[in-house]
Structures are given as structure tokens and as C-alpha cells.
Design an enzyme around this catalytic site. Sequence first.
Site, PDB file in Angstrom:
ATOM      1  N   GLU A 167       4.999  -5.225  41.968  1.00  0.00           N
ATOM      2  CA  GLU A 167       5.069  -5.226  43.440  1.00  0.00           C
ATOM      3  C   GLU A 167       6.406  -5.672  44.009  1.00  0.00           C
ATOM      4  O   GLU A 167       6.453  -6.578  44.857  1.00  0.00           O
ATOM      5  CB  GLU A 167       3.900  -6.052  43.999  1.00  0.00           C
ATOM      6  CG  GLU A 167       2.568  -5.518  43.492  1.00  0.00           C
ATOM      7  CD  GLU A 167       1.345  -6.337  43.902  1.00  0.00           C
ATOM      8  OE1 GLU A 167       1.513  -7.380  44.567  1.00  0.00           O
ATOM      9  OE2 GLU A 167       0.233  -5.931  43.547  1.00  0.00           O
ATOM     10  N   GLU A 175      -4.552   0.748  38.767  1.00  0.00           N
ATOM     11  CA  GLU A 175      -5.554  -0.153  39.372  1.00  0.00           C
ATOM     12  C   GLU A 175      -6.429   0.598  40.374  1.00  0.00           C
ATOM     13  O   GLU A 175      -6.723   0.078  41.463  1.00  0.00           O
ATOM     14  CB  GLU A 175      -4.852  -1.313  40.097  1.00  0.00           C
ATOM     15  CG  GLU A 175      -3.915  -2.125  39.231  1.00  0.00           C
ATOM     16  CD  GLU A 175      -3.262  -3.298  39.956  1.00  0.00           C
ATOM     17  OE1 GLU A 175      -3.693  -3.650  41.076  1.00  0.00           O
ATOM     18  OE2 GLU A 175      -2.306  -3.868  39.402  1.00  0.00           O
TER      19      GLU A 175
HETATM   20  O1  9MR Z   1      -8.229  -8.374  41.101  1.00  0.00           O
HETATM   21  C1  9MR Z   1      -7.360  -9.488  40.961  1.00  0.00           C
HETATM   22  C2  9MR Z   1      -8.012 -10.759  41.451  1.00  0.00           C
HETATM   23  O2  9MR Z   1      -9.155 -11.055  40.651  1.00  0.00           O
HETATM   24  C3  9MR Z   1      -7.027 -11.901  41.411  1.00  0.00           C
HETATM   25  O3  9MR Z   1      -7.603 -13.045  42.003  1.00  0.00           O
HETATM   26  C4  9MR Z   1      -5.754 -11.524  42.185  1.00  0.00           C
HETATM   27  C5  9MR Z   1      -4.672 -12.605  42.085  1.00  0.00           C
HETATM   28  O4  9MR Z   1      -4.307 -12.813  40.759  1.00  0.00           O
HETATM   29  O5  9MR Z   1      -5.211 -10.316  41.685  1.00  0.00           O
HETATM   30  C6  9MR Z   1      -6.087  -9.213  41.746  1.00  0.00           C
HETATM   31  O6  9MR Z   1      -5.474  -8.082  41.183  1.00  0.00           O
HETATM   32  C7  9MR Z   1      -4.314  -7.601  41.845  1.00  0.00           C
HETATM   33  C8  9MR Z   1      -3.353  -7.137  40.767  1.00  0.00           C
HETATM   34  O7  9MR Z   1      -3.086  -8.169  39.861  1.00  0.00           O
HETATM   35  C9  9MR Z   1      -2.055  -6.628  41.383  1.00  0.00           C
HETATM   36  N1  9MR Z   1      -2.342  -5.612  42.373  1.00  0.00           N
HETATM   37  C10 9MR Z   1      -3.321  -5.935  43.399  1.00  0.00           C
HETATM   38  C11 9MR Z   1      -4.614  -6.400  42.732  1.00  0.00           C
HETATM   39  C12 9MR Z   1      -5.690  -6.663  43.780  1.00  0.00           C
HETATM   40  O8  9MR Z   1      -5.330  -7.722  44.618  1.00  0.00           O
END
Ligand code: 9MR
Length: 354
Positions: free
Chosen positions: A154, A261
Amino acid sequence: MIDRRALLAAPLALAACERFAEAQTPARAVPGLKSITPFPVGTCIKSNQIDDPAWVDLAGKHVSQLTPEWEMKMEYILADGLDRPRFDGPDRIAAFAAERGMRLHGHTLIWYAQGEEAFAHLDRARFTAAFDAYIATVAGRYRGKVVSWDVVNEPITDAGDGLRDCHWSRALGQDGYIIRAFERARAADPDAVLFLNDYNLENTPRKGATFLKLVERLMKAGAPIGGIGSQAHLDIEIPAGQIRTFIRNAASLGLPIHISELDASLRSDRRVDLRSREQRLAQQTGRVGELVEAFMALPASQRFAFTVWGLRDTDSWLRQGERDDGQDQPLPFDAGGRPNPMFDAMVAGFTKRA
Ligand code: 9MR
């Protein structure tokens, strides 16, 4: 005489029965996603899902690749500080993947959203050394266990007008921290495919374009970038064709692409939204179908993997805590592991003849 209480209770009993019947309905027979695609199909995983037999069955049937949902992130590994990295969660996931013969995709080494606190007290020289050491330790530990890494996650602003300003960029430069992360990851794991990963690349064309310009700069600078990760948290409102255009533009750079994702929320930010659930589902399946078809249209060498961000709706980050509206259906399976319309859209796209 009619018992009024029984009469009043009848509709409630009927509703309860219907809910019970629904919960008992067995999943209809469907093909395993991984068995109909010539590339790996993935999902994210949290180590506690290994203790959920229903999840393990569903994953075993449909996916051949796993991405740790949060336990391979700095927030987890450095939860006890820089000097005490924690690997119990990611090690358990890596062992599970190996046991099941599934590929493992590492997520994520460097992310603007993480590590600020752990790195805060360091002067410039120590900051750089700790940055390098973190990547060496983590990517080194999973060398030979992961097939690939999201090296930087990101990097582009939400508006898509440039690179994010963050603790990494302030210390090491805007392109500088990214190039350095790729170089350190390559040194720690010479065989892993190294990805730059971001979201809203299809949803926000300007962001997609800025992201691809960054990829081009990295390639020109000789950074060992090996793939493009498009998260695909899809906005179901975007016009038809926009997803296909982004995937085509991304493919023109010649690198493998990871749909990393995928989810597609039915929720809308519109204050007044009179559309029915059916209308929203039609929009969702239309956009998911477009994504799958655009991915299928890529040359085989550019189809790295197709990953959904969770299997069952209730596993989704969109259905946790305050975000949960109890109804969203952003993933291919419902809470009971039965296929949603999104699953059928994926199968249709994966099996459509060109
Ligand atoms: O789905 C993930 C969630 O369980 C975590 O709490 C969060 C923070 O670590 O991250 C979420 O996954 C993200 C991913 O790592 C990066 N892209 C966006 C995803 C959704 O927020």
C-alpha cells in the site's frame, strides 16, 4: 377454544424452524476452485482457523495457497518490541501449509501502517540497520517456505496522486524505502517472487495509474520486483470495463499478477439506497465475473495466483466488530460454508471458454 398464546407463538416457531432448516441445509455439490484453475487459488488464514475443522475442510477443497491474514505482519512479529520478534503464529501457519502441500505467500514486510512505534526511538543509522535486519530476519526465516512476498504494501495515497508520506519514506526516501526493501528481501530470499501490493487499483483509475508508474520506476532502477499484487477489495459500483482496463494495463509491464485479497462488499455508502439485495448481488457478481475473466485472459506466465480475502462471509474483516452489519456477503461462501452467488460467478469465469 383457540389458545391465543399458541396462535401468537406460531409465526415465531415457523421462523425459528426456517432458520433451523436453513442452518441444516447441506452445501450443494460444487467443484473445488483449485481443481478448475491452472493456477493456484488462495485464501488468507489466521492460525486459529487451523482449529476449525469446517474451515480446514473448505480450505482443503478449494485452495492451494495461503496468505497469513495478520500474523506475518510487523504488528504481530514486533508486538513485544524490536529485540523480541515473535514467530509462533506465522510458524504454525507455515507448518500447516507445508503439511497440506499448499503454497505460502508472505504478507507483508514493509507497510506504511505498521512499525512506527517499534522504530520510533531510533536515530537515522539505527533505523536503517533495524529496517535491514527486520527484512533479513523475517524473509530469511521463511526462505524456502514461502513462494513469494508482499515486500511493500500500500505505498500509494488514497487519492492516487502520489506516494504516501510515512515513517519509512521520511527516513529512507519516497522511492528509497521501497527499493531498499526489495533489495534486502532479495538478499534474504533469492528465490521468492517479490511483489508490490496495493488496493483500489481497479476502483480508482488514478491510483492504478500512479501504482503502475511506480512499478515501472522500480524496474528501471533495477529493483528486484517480480510481480504486481492487486488486492481487489472491489467496489461493486464501479462502471463495467474498469477492472478489465486496469488488469490489461498492469499486464503490459510483463510481470506476473496476483489478485491478492479479493472481496466485494454489498454495502453501500449512499445515504439512501433503494436497490434490492438482488440488484446488489447482480452488481457484485458482474464485477467479480469481470475480474475473473480479465485474469483468465492473461498469458499463463502472468497468472501468479487468485486469492480471496477469506472463504466464509463471517471470516471477513468486513464482518468483524463494529463493521459487522450481520448481512454483508463479500466472500464466496456463507457462514455455513455453502456457496454464495459470488462463488458461482467465479466458477463461471474460471470455466468459460475464450
Ligand atoms: O483482514 C486483516 C485484518 O484481520 C487485520 O486486522 C488488518 C490489520 O492487520 O488487516 C486486514 O487485512 C488487510 C491487508 O493486510 C492489507 N490490505 C487490506 C486488508 C483489509 O483491511
